[in-house]
Motif scaffolding. Structure first.
Motif, PDB file in Angstrom:
ATOM      1  N   THR A 217       0.813  -1.215   0.000  1.00  0.00           N
ATOM      2  CA  THR A 217       0.000   0.000   0.000  1.00  0.00           C
ATOM      3  C   THR A 217       0.847   1.266   0.000  1.00  0.00           C
ATOM      4  N   GLU A 218       1.894   1.278   0.801  1.00  0.00           N
ATOM      5  CA  GLU A 218       2.741   2.475   0.868  1.00  0.00           C
ATOM      6  C   GLU A 218       3.421   2.737  -0.473  1.00  0.00           C
TER       7      GLU A 218
ATOM      8  N   CYS B  95       2.317   1.740  -3.373  1.00  0.00           N
ATOM      9  CA  CYS B  95       1.259   2.166  -4.299  1.00  0.00           C
ATOM     10  C   CYS B  95       0.993   3.655  -4.150  1.00  0.00           C
ATOM     11  N   GLN B  96       0.961   4.133  -2.919  1.00  0.00           N
ATOM     12  CA  GLN B  96       0.703   5.557  -2.678  1.00  0.00           C
ATOM     13  C   GLN B  96       1.840   6.409  -3.241  1.00  0.00           C
ATOM     14  N   ARG B  97       3.090   5.954  -3.044  1.00  0.00           N
ATOM     15  CA  ARG B  97       4.224   6.723  -3.574  1.00  0.00           C
ATOM     16  C   ARG B  97       4.172   6.797  -5.101  1.00  0.00           C
TER      17      ARG B  97
ATOM     18  N   TYR C 144       1.534   6.413  -6.998  1.00  0.00           N
ATOM     19  CA  TYR C 144       0.363   7.215  -7.396  1.00  0.00           C
ATOM     20  C   TYR C 144       0.683   8.706  -7.312  1.00  0.00           C
ATOM     21  N   ASP C 145       1.267   9.117  -6.216  1.00  0.00           N
ATOM     22  CA  ASP C 145       1.594  10.535  -6.039  1.00  0.00           C
ATOM     23  C   ASP C 145       2.588  11.003  -7.098  1.00  0.00           C
TER      24      ASP C 145
ATOM     25  N   LEU D 247      -5.630   1.468  -3.418  1.00  0.00           N
ATOM     26  CA  LEU D 247      -5.627   2.345  -2.247  1.00  0.00           C
ATOM     27  C   LEU D 247      -7.032   2.551  -1.676  1.00  0.00           C
TER      28      LEU D 247
END
Length: 333
Positions: free
Chosen positions: A272-273, A275-277, A279-280, A306
């Protein structure tokens, strides 16, 4: 850059020789140092000298260098306009090297902007590269035709042009990073892995700088894992990514290519972390198409992972609209 500055200092003011040095300086600042604002000034000065001297050759060559810097700095529309300006030159006055650069920028820039590239443009690029007799530009011409065939779902011609590109430029990281997509899309996973391993085999001899080798490996590895449904083990060394993401000299398109690979890898690992990086990082990209991937579709998968379903749906709708406009059949499916 220091020797170039010395040459600039002694070159006669307003001369075409100084204009060419300024254009080279802009190229070095934009491509080798990743500094777009620093590149803009010498390019503009070189263009002014070309205009004042009526030097058509300097004009073409400066525009060709500036257009490539635009392209690699994720400014496809600016790149396309400069390439069109070159291609409006009368054939008798058109410099072949500038023409090849312009046709490369036009074809790739149009892809990034979601504009279809016509067969006439693809054929004209190959013809110009063959007349020039330059292996680098001929390789790029075949690679661009491989792009176009693959995005139409024409796997036979994608392989044909990809193989021709590798024959002209064996070991090219460009071809080795795009050809696996054809193999993965047609279920030839072993061949895709062979191509990736050949690309990986070049890393030990590659200087530790943000060249294309590193983001290419990260991207192909991530996409391959996505198709296979399992993460690569052992994972690629983190240094392959860090060389690009944390270098002040990396051009933006290489950074985006690396983030595409990291995004797919994060999805497969259910991280998840990560994926967030990803995505951002990719949300900030101006282009919706990065090298071989429609970014909006990847963003949709990342948003879904997410837990943001409405945002995921929006990204998928953007991706379908983009693919329908550009004629990217496999991506649309």
């Amino acid at each position: 850059m220091d020797m170039m500055q010395v040459a600039l200092d002694i070159a006669p003011s307003g001369s075409s020789a100084k204009g060419q040095l300024l254009a080279n300086y802009g190229w070095s600042a934009g491509m080798e140092e990743g500094d777009y604002p620093r590149a803009e000034i010498p390019f503009q000065e070189a263009l002014e000298i070309a205009s004042e001297n009526g030097d058509g050759l300097l004009l073409q060559r400066t525009l060709a260098q500036a257009a490539q810097v635009d392209l690699y700095h994720d400014r496809p529309n600016d790149a396309i306009e400069k390439s069109k300006q070159i291609l409006r030159t009368q054939p008798v006055d058109l410099d072949l090297t500038a023409e090849c650069a312009a046709r490369f920028v036009f074809c790739v820039g149009a892809d990034h902007a979601g504009e279809p590239v016509g067969q006439r443009d693809l054929d004209a690029f190959i013809a110009a590269a063959e007349r020039l007799g330059n292996r680098m530009w001929l390789h790029f011409a075949f690679m661009v035709s491989e792009f176009a065939a693959r995005k139409r779902g024409d796997w036979e011609n994608a392989r044909y042009f990809g193989n021709r590109g590798l024959m002209v430029a064996p070991g090219s990281p460009g071809s080795l990073s795009t050809m696996p997509l054809t193999e993965l899309n047609t279920g030839e996973f072993d061949r895709a892995e062979e191509l990736l391993q050949e690309l990986l085999g070049q890393i030990p001899g590659t200087p530790v700088n943000p060249s294309f080798h590193y983001p290419a490996v990260v991207m192909v590895s991530g996409i391959s894992s996505w198709f296979n449904g399992s993460p690569r083990e052992p994972a690629l060394p983190s240094s392959y990514t860090e060389i690009v993401l944390f270098s002040p000299f990396a051009v933006p398109i290489y950074v985006s290519v690396a983030n595409v690979g990291l995004g797919f890898d994060a999805l497969v690992r259910h991280d998840t972390e990560a994926c967030q990086r990803a995505y951002d990082a990719l949300t900030g990209s101006k282009g919706i198409f990065v090298y071989v991937v429609v970014v909006a579709r990847l963003l949709g998968h990342l948003a879904h992972a997410l837990g943001n379903v409405p945002q995921a749906v929006e990204h998928f709708e953007d991706s379908m609209a983009f693919c329908a406009k550009a004629g990217y059949r496999p991506e649309y499916a």
